[in-house]
Design a protein around this motif. Structure first.
Motif, short mmCIF file in Angstrom:
data_model
loop_
_atom_site.label_atom_id
_atom_site.label_comp_id
_atom_site.label_asym_id
_atom_site.label_seq_id
_atom_site.Cartn_x
_atom_site.Cartn_y
_atom_site.Cartn_z
N GLN B 401 0.83 -1.21 0.00
CA GLN B 401 0.00 0.00 0.00
C GLN B 401 0.86 1.25 0.00
N VAL B 402 1.92 1.24 0.80
CA VAL B 402 2.82 2.39 0.84
C VAL B 402 3.43 2.61 -0.54
N GLU B 403 3.74 1.51 -1.22
CA GLU B 403 4.35 1.64 -2.53
C GLU B 403 3.40 2.22 -3.56
N SER B 404 2.08 2.03 -3.32
CA SER B 404 1.15 2.49 -4.35
C SER B 404 0.52 3.83 -3.99
N ILE B 405 1.12 4.58 -3.05
CA ILE B 405 0.53 5.88 -2.73
C ILE B 405 0.82 6.87 -3.86
N ALA B 406 0.02 7.95 -3.86
CA ALA B 406 0.24 9.00 -4.85
C ALA B 406 1.50 9.78 -4.47
N GLU B 407 2.35 10.06 -5.47
CA GLU B 407 3.62 10.71 -5.17
C GLU B 407 3.45 12.21 -4.93
N GLY B 408 2.35 12.78 -5.43
CA GLY B 408 2.16 14.22 -5.34
C GLY B 408 2.36 14.79 -3.94
N PRO B 409 1.57 14.34 -2.96
CA PRO B 409 1.72 14.88 -1.61
C PRO B 409 3.13 14.70 -1.06
N VAL B 410 3.76 13.55 -1.39
CA VAL B 410 5.11 13.31 -0.88
C VAL B 410 6.05 14.39 -1.41
N GLU B 411 5.94 14.66 -2.72
CA GLU B 411 6.82 15.67 -3.30
C GLU B 411 6.53 17.04 -2.72
N ALA B 412 5.25 17.32 -2.53
CA ALA B 412 4.87 18.63 -1.99
C ALA B 412 5.46 18.82 -0.60
N ILE B 413 5.34 17.81 0.25
CA ILE B 413 5.85 17.94 1.61
C ILE B 413 7.38 17.99 1.59
N THR B 414 7.99 17.16 0.74
CA THR B 414 9.45 17.19 0.66
C THR B 414 9.94 18.57 0.22
N ALA B 415 9.17 19.19 -0.68
CA ALA B 415 9.58 20.49 -1.21
C ALA B 415 9.60 21.57 -0.12
N THR B 416 8.83 21.38 0.94
CA THR B 416 8.83 22.36 2.03
C THR B 416 10.07 22.21 2.90
N GLY B 417 10.90 21.22 2.61
CA GLY B 417 12.11 21.02 3.41
C GLY B 417 11.88 20.10 4.59
N ALA B 418 10.82 19.32 4.56
CA ALA B 418 10.54 18.41 5.68
C ALA B 418 11.56 17.28 5.68
N ASN B 419 11.88 16.78 6.86
CA ASN B 419 12.80 15.63 6.91
C ASN B 419 12.00 14.33 6.69
N ARG B 420 12.71 13.19 6.77
CA ARG B 420 12.08 11.94 6.40
C ARG B 420 10.86 11.60 7.27
N ILE B 421 11.04 11.78 8.60
CA ILE B 421 9.94 11.45 9.51
C ILE B 421 8.73 12.34 9.22
N GLN B 422 8.99 13.64 9.01
CA GLN B 422 7.88 14.56 8.75
C GLN B 422 7.18 14.19 7.45
N THR B 423 7.96 13.77 6.45
CA THR B 423 7.35 13.36 5.19
C THR B 423 6.40 12.18 5.42
N ILE B 424 6.90 11.22 6.20
CA ILE B 424 6.07 10.04 6.44
C ILE B 424 4.80 10.43 7.18
N VAL B 425 4.95 11.29 8.20
CA VAL B 425 3.79 11.62 9.03
C VAL B 425 2.77 12.42 8.23
N TYR B 426 3.22 13.39 7.43
CA TYR B 426 2.26 14.30 6.81
C TYR B 426 1.88 13.91 5.39
N ALA B 427 2.69 13.10 4.70
CA ALA B 427 2.35 12.79 3.31
C ALA B 427 1.98 11.32 3.14
N VAL B 428 2.65 10.43 3.87
CA VAL B 428 2.40 9.01 3.64
C VAL B 428 1.23 8.52 4.50
N ILE B 429 1.30 8.79 5.80
CA ILE B 429 0.32 8.19 6.72
C ILE B 429 -1.12 8.56 6.36
#
Lengths: 599, 504
Positions: B401-429
């Motif tokens: 399921q994690v592999e099939s998530i939409a990449e958009g939110p992940v890229e958006a959160i990463t672009a704000t300079g979030a670290n790995r944990i923050q990306t997982i919490v706000y874009a993946v979960i």
């Protein structure tokens, strides 16, 4: 789902109550399921576990050729009056046993060896007096760099005797892998058996699940509706046809059996020739009666040639089996197939004849009702409804009687049939004769219900019943897996039928095709890929299941695995667990690959 | 499917013919191996015995009857046993699914290809993490065990324990909250960092000590509650078990957390050092760390093997390979470019997927055998077996399921300079919660099915009594249990598919 906003107090209260309920649920669950962390951490239990894990880590895969040197020393049980030690000295090896006797199984004996090969390992075995085969391993030892060792042990619980008994020190001087161990050979055979069990169960299950899946597909069945007279006509005609078919089938099998080998072969050739003639010529002769006669003749000839083949095949296979050597299993296959034919032919013929007569019954019932004016149609419907209800109640009563063996069977068969027949006759006379009944939905619901119930029973539980029937062994496992596969695949397949594209269906129906033609040309082409995919998926599941169905005696590797576990032979069990893991993982991968290619 | 070159009809026919022959031989062999014998099915004695069994099964022993009048006077004993065992079975499945889900969630992130493939680090960072891992684990584990033992001593008298607990909690608050904030994003002098670290460690130790006291007091309180609450005594038992979890497992868990924190710190400082230093000293550092890291790793694996196989000369498996490994590691560390990133994430992904697949392919009923040896006969062994299998199965499903998530939110959160944990919490979960819940419900459904049979190897639940009844040929009693299983499984199947349809 918009609910009116609630006041914060009710919200809090609700959350609190939900939290409390969840808390109580888990608290109760922990109590009921005896979750206890102290037990697993007990020293004794941890030791047990460590022992098992260490044995599992050394699977007994290879057979070793050990070079062994033995040194014997005598021992007594019980002790004589005077307790002393024994010493043996052979070729520089000295073994000292003190004391050299034991009276109870608690007495500790100490064996000290000097001058043995440095770092050599081995075991100490006990030999009873006389040449019996019952020896017991007492302990194992490991010599130090100087070739000395000391081990302490107790005597096993043996029958005390005055005679001198022997203790043998077996040094393993060297060991070489010479091949696979017996456990590996057994595992290999059993894992093949397991995979093939799953293969047969999946194949048979798929074959039987396909027709069921059409009956259990809502979109196909919901449109099936008939006037009551047609339904009842079919109900009346079905048992009649079934009885006729069974009689004919039994008679054919008997006749084919009496003909013998030569006669049977001649009869088969003749039957095929006539069948060919019937199918080839005479199409131009018109008339319903002639057409029906030809159809009947062809069907009878076909089934007769089948029963001839069955009877001939049994003898032929048995003749073939010893002559083919390694390929003898082909002869056995012929025997089993022929057995299957002979066994199921009367049943098959009964089903076919029942279905054909039922279809006639329903066809003519419908035609008659639709052509007749309302009143005679109602009379006809009433008569048929009375008869049909009586027939179905009577057969249902017979089934109940078979199960429960009531003291007065008539209460469950004749009486309800008569009462039901009268009531249904009146009811049939009252309803509008031409009103269609959604008989398809009834069939759909019934078959879905049966499938869901069967699916809910784990194959391992079904295995128990089949073991009672066909005895311990893989055949019982196959039957259980097959039954579960039919139920499971029946449901999965019928969901696929429900998901098909309606376009081709409508196109074919628009050409005036009948129901069978619609299924063949519009439904089947669409469902073949998912059916194949699900069949592989099911094979995968069946392999998993057949690894454990042996736990109830259903054959396969589970049977020997459980034996090994019960005998605490964990090293052998480990080989089997590894084999299961490898096979299941490989099949899982293969099945996923095939499915992703097909769908 | 690509169009193949047209083959000539003869070879086509030959291929088809050979395939058919192959299939016939396969099935013929399968029939032989699996002992299919239709004569057995027709034997009158066998038919008679199966008829008897079916007739008995058709008369489930549901009701108790009055002997004289044979009127129904209530439910039979079998029904009561079945009810109790069925409740046990369903709750076993509930516990296994809950624990399995909780543990499968972190595993699923490690086994998700899209998350792990980006994780790369220079060799020095990986090696520093390897060196720091056992040190941190050992240190924190020791402290945690000591504090737990001390809290056991203190709480021997209840009031002293309560007092100490209140005191420790009260002191921890000013330590953690007063003074400058513990975590900042700005650079600080090393002195301030050290003070903050000491405060953090002290505050957490105090809180942990208070938790230990709570656990020891909880054991006493739970026992007392168990006696006092009557029908609700199970609440007391729950308190005892929870306290046991803290008491017995928390020190190990703390050791694990300490190891992970130490490894992450080691990895971070190793990386920083290598990236800041010029190439030659960076290479030297990498080589040095590689020596330590490889030695620790090889020694650790060797110790595991020695524990498992109890070799005669353990040093052949620990010290000697560790020394050789250290030399090789050092040479490799000196040779590679210090700043070159290594795909350590991909390695972790492959490893965890492999482990999950291997575990998944062993049926829970076989795992049950091992757990019965460990924790004894009963539902707890079944829970452990089902939990282990659920972790493996859910871990794989979740990670897909994690592999099939939409990449958009992940890229958006990463672009704000979030670290790995923050990306997982706000874009993946947020994306995976619905499928996770759906799969958990589905798993509960499977676990109920499994727990009905895990009793066959002594794992508790209804399977245990069902097998007893079958072995004693008490088919009427067995029939009640089979009916109960069918009803419960069908109901749960229905409920679970409803819930899943609503969620997805």
């Amino acid at each position: 789902m918009n609910t009116p906003p609630k006041s914060p107090a009710t919200r809090t209260l609700r959350n609190f109550l939900i939290g409390l309920a969840v808390f109580l649920l888990y608290a109760y669950a922990i109590e009921v399921t005896q979750v206890n962390l102290r037990e697993p951490l007990e020293a004794q239990r941890q030791e047990n576990l460590v022992g098992v894990v260490r044995m599992l880590a050394r699977p007994d895969i290879f057979e070793y050729d050990d070079e062994i040197r033995t040194t014997s020393i005598s021992v007594r049980m019980p002790c004589p009056e005077e307790i002393k030690g024994s010493q043996v000295s052979i070729e520089g090896r000295v073994a000292l046993l003190a004391p050299n006797c034991a009276t109870t199984t608690q007495d500790v004996l100490t064996l000290t060896g000097t001058g043995f090969q440095p770092n050599v390992g081995g075991i100490v075995r006990w030999y009873p007096p006389g040449a019996t085969a019952t020896t017991r391993q007492l302990t194992s030892f490991k010599a130090d760099a100087q070739g000395n060792f000391t081990v302490q042990f107790t005597m096993p619980d043996i029958r005390p005797t005055e005679e001198t008994q022997q203790i043998e020190i077996r040094e393993v001087l060297s060991r070489q892998i010479v091949g696979f161990s017996e456990a590996s050979h057994i595992t290999w055979e059993r894992i093949i058996e397991t995979i093939l069990m799953a293969l047969i169960a999946s194949t048979l299950g798929t074959i039987l699940a396909v027709p069921i899946s059409f009956v259990a597909a809502r979109n196909l069945m919901a449109s099936v509706s008939l006037p009551l007279a047609a339904v009842m006509g079919a109900v009346v005609a079905f048992p009649l046809g079934g009885w006729l078919g069974r009689e004919a089938g039994t008679w054919m099998i008997e006749l084919a059996g009496q003909l013998g080998n030569v006669g049977g072969a001649v009869a088969w050739v003749m039957a095929m020739a006539v069948l060919w003639g019937v199918l080839r010529f005479g199409w131009e002769i018109g008339g319903r009666v002639v057409a029906f006669g030809r159809f009947l003749l062809a069907a009878l000839l076909f089934f007769f040639s089948l029963s001839l083949l069955g009877q001939l095949g049994i003898g032929f296979g048995a003749w073939l089996e010893p002559r083919l050597g390694v390929l003898g299993f082909l002869g056995n296959f012929v025997v089993v197939l022929s057995d299957l034919t002979v066994l199921t032919l009367p049943l098959l013929l009964a089903l076919v004849a029942g279905a054909v007569l039922a279809s006639f019954g329903s066809h003519y019932g419908q035609e008659a009702v639709l052509r007749l004016p309302e009143t005679p149609a109602r009379l006809l419907t009433g008569t048929l409804a009375g008869l049909g209800t009586a027939v179905s109640l009577y057969s249902f009563g017979l089934l109940l009687n078979w199960f429960y063996q009531f003291e007065t069977p008539a209460y469950w068969t004749t009486y309800p049939a008569v009462v039901g027949g009268v009531v249904a006759g009146i009811a049939g006379g009252v309803v509008a004769a031409k009103r269609p009944f959604a008989i398809g939905l009834v069939v759909y619901n019934l078959s879905r219900g049966v499938l869901n119930t069967l699916r809910a029973i784990e194959p391992i539980i079904m295995g128990i019943i089949f073991v009672v029937w066909v005895g311990l062994g893989p055949f019982a496992g196959i039957m259980a897996l097959m039954l579960h596969s039919i139920a499971d695949l029946g449901k999965l397949f019928s969901e696929q039928v429900e998901n098909i594209d309606q376009g081709p269906l409508e196109a074919i129906t628009a050409t005036g095709a009948n129901r069978l033609q619609t299924i063949v040309y519009a439904v089947i082409p669409q469902v073949i890929p998912p059916y194949i995919a699900f069949t592989f998926y099911r094979w995968d599941i069946n392999v998993r299941m057949s690894t454990v169905i042996g736990f109830v005696g259903g054959g396969g590797i589970g049977f020997v695995l459980q034996q090994n576990i019960n005998l605490l032979r964990y090293r052998q069990a480990s080989v089997m667990v590894i084999a299961i893991a490898v096979v299941v993982a490989v099949l899982d991968y293969v099945s996923a690959k095939i499915r992703s290619r097909i769908i | 499917m690509k169009e193949k070159n047209p083959t000539n009809p003869l070879s086509h026919a030959l291929r088809t013919f050979l395939m058919v022959i192959g299939l016939v031989v396969l099935y013929a062999y399968a029939v032989q191996v699996t002992d299919i014998d239709l004569q057995v099915v027709q034997e009158p004695r066998r038919q008679e015995s199966v008829t008897n069994v079916l007739r008995l099964l058709a008369q489930p022993d549901i009701f108790a009857r009055d002997e004289a009048t044979s009127a129904i006077v209530g439910f039979s004993e079998t029904s009561y046993i079945t009810f109790n065992r069925m409740v046990e079975t369903v709750l076993m499945a509930l516990m296994a699914s809950t624990i399995g889900t909780v543990l499968a969630v972190p595993v699923s992130f490690l086994a998700a290809r899209n998350l792990m493939i980006q994780v790369t680090a220079p060799l020095a960072s990986i090696m520093a993490a390897l060196v720091a891992l056992p040190i941190g684990g050992w240190l924190v584990g020791q402290v945690a065990a000591l504090l737990m033992a001390y809290s056991a001593q203190v709480s021997e008298s209840v009031w002293q324990g309560v007092g100490a607990m209140v005191l420790a909690t009260a002191v921890s608050w000013p330590v953690l909250r007063l003074g400058p904030p513990l975590f900042t994003h700005t650079e600080r002098p090393w002195g301030d960092r050290l003070v903050a670290l000491v405060r953090l460690v002290a505050g957490l130790s105090l809180l942990y000590f208070a938790l230990g006291l709570l656990a020891h007091l909880g054991t006493t309180a739970g026992d007392w509650l168990d006696d006092q609450l009557g029908a609700f005594g199970f609440v007391g038992n729950f308190v005892v078990v929870s306290a046991d979890v803290i008491r017995l497992l928390l020190p190990s868990v703390m050791g694990l957390i300490g190891a992970l924190i130490a490894a992450s710190l080691g990895g971070r400082y190793g990386q920083e050092a290598v990236l800041r230093l010029p190439e030659t000293p960076a290479r030297l550092l990498t080589g040095l760390l590689a020596v330590g890291g490889t030695a620790v790793f090889v020694y650790g694996v060797g110790s595991g093997l020695v524990w498992l196989y109890q070799f005669d000369n353990p040093q052949n498996w620990t010290t000697i390979p560790a020394a050789i490994g250290a030399v090789v590691g050092g040479v490799v560390g000196l040779m590679v470019k210090a700043k070159r990133p290594f795909a350590i994430g991909f390695f972790i992904y492959t490893f965890s997927r492999g482990l999950l697949n291997a575990l998944r392919s062993i049926e829970p009923i076989i795992m049950g055998v091992v757990f019965v040896v460990w924790v004894g006969l009963g539902p707890f062994a079944g829970i452990l077996a089902l939990t282990l299998h659920s972790i493996a199965a859910l871990g794989k499903l979740f990670s897909e399921q994690v592999e099939s998530i939409a990449e958009g939110p992940v890229e958006a959160i990463t672009a704000t300079g979030a670290n790995r944990i923050q990306t997982i919490v706000y874009a993946v979960i947020p994306q995976i919660i619905p499928p996770y819940i759906a799969f958990t419900v589905y798993r509960w459904d499977i676990n109920v099915r499994m727990s009905t049979i895990i009793g066959f190897v002594g794992g508790g639940g209804i399977g245990f009594v069902l097998q007893q009844n079958i072995n004693l040929l008490r088919y009427r009693q067995a029939s009640v249990m089979m009916l109960a299983i069918a009803v419960v499984v069908a109901l749960l199947d229905y409920a679970s598919s409803r819930v899943r349809r609503r969620i997805i």
